[in-house]
Motif scaffolding. Sequence first.
Motif, PDB file in Angstrom:
ATOM      1  N   UNK A  93       0.838  -1.202   0.000  1.00  0.00           N
ATOM      2  CA  UNK A  93       0.000   0.000   0.000  1.00  0.00           C
ATOM      3  C   UNK A  93       0.879   1.261   0.000  1.00  0.00           C
ATOM      4  N   UNK A  94       0.421   2.283  -0.692  1.00  0.00           N
ATOM      5  CA  UNK A  94       1.144   3.565  -0.625  1.00  0.00           C
ATOM      6  C   UNK A  94       0.322   4.503   0.255  1.00  0.00           C
ATOM      7  N   UNK A  95       0.887   4.823   1.403  1.00  0.00           N
ATOM      8  CA  UNK A  95       0.195   5.690   2.369  1.00  0.00           C
ATOM      9  C   UNK A  95       0.755   7.098   2.257  1.00  0.00           C
ATOM     10  N   UNK A  96      -0.099   8.071   1.968  1.00  0.00           N
ATOM     11  CA  UNK A  96       0.365   9.460   1.931  1.00  0.00           C
ATOM     12  C   UNK A  96       0.007  10.127   3.250  1.00  0.00           C
ATOM     13  N   UNK A  97       1.024  10.663   3.901  1.00  0.00           N
ATOM     14  CA  UNK A  97       0.782  11.354   5.161  1.00  0.00           C
ATOM     15  C   UNK A  97       1.277  12.782   5.054  1.00  0.00           C
ATOM     16  N   UNK A  98       0.838  13.591   6.004  1.00  0.00           N
ATOM     17  CA  UNK A  98       1.228  14.992   6.006  1.00  0.00           C
ATOM     18  C   UNK A  98       0.057  15.804   6.515  1.00  0.00           C
ATOM     19  N   UNK A  99       0.299  17.077   6.650  1.00  0.00           N
ATOM     20  CA  UNK A  99      -0.712  17.968   7.212  1.00  0.00           C
ATOM     21  C   UNK A  99      -1.893  18.166   6.270  1.00  0.00           C
ATOM     22  N   UNK A 100      -2.998  18.644   6.844  1.00  0.00           N
ATOM     23  CA  UNK A 100      -4.108  19.069   5.979  1.00  0.00           C
ATOM     24  C   UNK A 100      -3.584  20.166   5.062  1.00  0.00           C
ATOM     25  N   UNK A 101      -3.984  20.118   3.800  1.00  0.00           N
ATOM     26  CA  UNK A 101      -3.498  21.129   2.860  1.00  0.00           C
ATOM     27  C   UNK A 101      -2.169  20.772   2.206  1.00  0.00           C
ATOM     28  N   UNK A 102      -1.615  19.612   2.554  1.00  0.00           N
ATOM     29  CA  UNK A 102      -0.340  19.232   1.938  1.00  0.00           C
ATOM     30  C   UNK A 102      -0.538  18.735   0.510  1.00  0.00           C
ATOM     31  N   UNK A 103      -1.790  18.413   0.147  1.00  0.00           N
ATOM     32  CA  UNK A 103      -2.075  17.955  -1.214  1.00  0.00           C
ATOM     33  C   UNK A 103      -2.188  16.450  -1.332  1.00  0.00           C
ATOM     34  N   UNK A 104      -2.449  15.769  -0.211  1.00  0.00           N
ATOM     35  CA  UNK A 104      -2.462  14.301  -0.241  1.00  0.00           C
ATOM     36  C   UNK A 104      -3.534  13.752  -1.188  1.00  0.00           C
ATOM     37  N   UNK A 105      -4.738  14.338  -1.144  1.00  0.00           N
ATOM     38  CA  UNK A 105      -5.814  13.793  -1.986  1.00  0.00           C
ATOM     39  C   UNK A 105      -5.532  14.016  -3.465  1.00  0.00           C
ATOM     40  N   UNK A 106      -5.144  15.242  -3.798  1.00  0.00           N
ATOM     41  CA  UNK A 106      -4.916  15.538  -5.219  1.00  0.00           C
ATOM     42  C   UNK A 106      -3.719  14.752  -5.748  1.00  0.00           C
ATOM     43  N   UNK A 107      -2.629  14.754  -4.991  1.00  0.00           N
ATOM     44  CA  UNK A 107      -1.430  14.049  -5.461  1.00  0.00           C
ATOM     45  C   UNK A 107      -1.688  12.534  -5.453  1.00  0.00           C
ATOM     46  N   UNK A 108      -2.398  12.069  -4.415  1.00  0.00           N
ATOM     47  CA  UNK A 108      -2.697  10.633  -4.326  1.00  0.00           C
ATOM     48  C   UNK A 108      -3.489  10.157  -5.532  1.00  0.00           C
ATOM     49  N   UNK A 109      -4.512  10.933  -5.911  1.00  0.00           N
ATOM     50  CA  UNK A 109      -5.339  10.533  -7.048  1.00  0.00           C
ATOM     51  C   UNK A 109      -4.506  10.509  -8.328  1.00  0.00           C
ATOM     52  N   UNK A 110      -3.658  11.527  -8.498  1.00  0.00           N
ATOM     53  CA  UNK A 110      -2.834  11.591  -9.714  1.00  0.00           C
ATOM     54  C   UNK A 110      -1.794  10.464  -9.729  1.00  0.00           C
ATOM     55  N   UNK A 111      -1.251  10.164  -8.561  1.00  0.00           N
ATOM     56  CA  UNK A 111      -0.255   9.095  -8.477  1.00  0.00           C
ATOM     57  C   UNK A 111      -0.909   7.742  -8.779  1.00  0.00           C
TER      58      UNK A 111
END
Length: 551
Positions: free
Chosen positions: A5-23
């Motif tokens: 699994x690729x888990x994206x962590x970081x603060x709110x506003x770090x772009x996890x959802x947008x970058x995660x979807x693109x990745x």
Amino acid sequence: MARRTIWLVGMMGAGKSAVGAALARRLGRRFVDADAEIEARAGRSVAALFSEEGEAAFRVRERAVIEALAGSDAVVALGGGAVAQPGARERLTASGYLVWLRAEPRTLLARVGRGEGRPLLAGLDEAGRLARLGELLAAREAHYAAADLALDTDGRLVGELAEELAARLGGKGRQGDALGGAERTVPVELGERRYEVRIGWGTLARLGETVAATGAKRALVVSVPPVGRRYGAAALRSLRAAGLRATRLEVPDGDRTKNLRQVARLYEAFADAGLDRSSVVVALGGGMVGDLAGFAAATWLRGIAVVQVPTTLLAMIDSSVGGKTGVNLKRGKNLVGAFHQPRAVHVDAALLRSLPRRVLAAGMAEVIKHGAIRAPALFELLERDIERVMALEDPGLVIDVLEQAVAVKAVVVGLDEREQGLRVLLNFGHTLGHAVEALRGYRGVLHGEAVSMGMVFAARRSEALGIAPEGTAARLAALLRRAGLPTELPEFPRRAYLSALGVDKKKREARIRFVVLKGIGEADTLPLLPEEILPPAGLAARQRGAQGRAR
Ligand SMILES: NC(=O)c1ccc[n+]([C@@H]2O[C@H](COP(=O)([O-])OP(=O)(O)OC[C@H]3O[C@@H](n4cnc5c(N)ncnc54)[C@H](O)[C@@H]3O)[C@@H](O)[C@H]2O)c1
């Protein structure tokens, strides 16, 4: 359990959802937003869960979602606090790779805006939100820092970050975006006149949303036959479905009709259609339509709203953004015009598929230009993949390129709307490009083709002047050639070029702000005399360059 699994962590506003979807799209994996998954399971929003059950109960739900996804092949965007929970880090790293998207508190603040739907920021003013973000970051940083990989996101684009992550995670190539519809937004920051460029694939059907958001009630779609025939009806359907009264009209195709006669015709049509201050002109077409309809909108009733719907590559990444509108006179091109920013730019990249190949390539010259002057990552992406980009078969890839190329224009315009300084850099390749167009009588050579030749010339001059490292021009020329673009200036006597440069900027003794490259991704201007731009040896050097390659 294998680490999958690729888990994206970081603060709110770090772009996890947008970058995660693109990745995920690139890796051909499923994307899951953990907070959205929690909301779907609970049937309530995260904010509601926090206020009704408290944070501890929320963390239990979060843990259940993590358990369900651990070891799957999903790319998961986790909530900002997930990794800081007891035992969470071990669980996450045992089942997959932990990626930390890092950003400065100021960046986070800009991205979360007022913090709606973010319980940890509720009730705070801007200074309070900034302070809270700083505190949360300080408290969680040690947990985030345990990630396998960390990536700074400040000032970077979603597509760029996903690209880098895919490469660093050793992704096995990308897959097409079967879903289509994925959208990116690039803002043009002009204070009260701020607007967004919405970039998607197959999104013409959503044009109505974009136009309705301007508050307009009445819309007139202006187009040319090759575009109107294909896309006019779909545009009208979408506008009407969004509740607008919409009609359309066509002007004759071709840059020659970008003139005052057509503007007068448009005014008549605007009057017939009853366009008032609450109406909007929708410019559906390439740069020619954008300039013409934009100028008519800028001057009708002293200016009504325009939404640009660019349909050529050049228009998508260049002419639709930045508010320059205008028409040609017999005496010269674009002599009459106005700055009139659009309310929105709606880009459906799928429309590029009906574009003649040569027009697509000409637009690609401008994309390459944006990479060369300000976006080395875009340039490198094109070096890896330009053929695939131009095949228009991988929507995610095309959207990445558009996003990055638009961002160059958007940032430059945001900093220098009226071309007082920085915006001049967009003229890279244009000094000689314009000369070629003029010497050819504006026939037989497309603007992008002329710019392509002009850029290679300017890059060679940059090397000769000791400003750009050796090899810069060759790299640029190689990429342009792969796009099917010409890179060598046509044979005209040097004095013809000199006089064309004189026409370009009126006076031979006046210095021209010549745009030079300092390297791939960085440009500057130099005040040069026409003689210095085209020294007697300049043409000879050009020839040598051409022969050098032939050997
Ligand atoms: N305002 C600015 O900042 C700016 C910047 C650069 C260029 N321009 C202007 O832009 C114009 C050139 O724009 P352009 O290169 O987009 O050319 P264009 O608008 O003339 O379009 C090129 C051709 O492609 C056709 N076409 C457009 N979209 C199509 C589609 N999706 N499918 C099939 N055919 C399609 C058009 O009908 C036309 O024949 C010039 O007038 C130039 O002065 C303006």
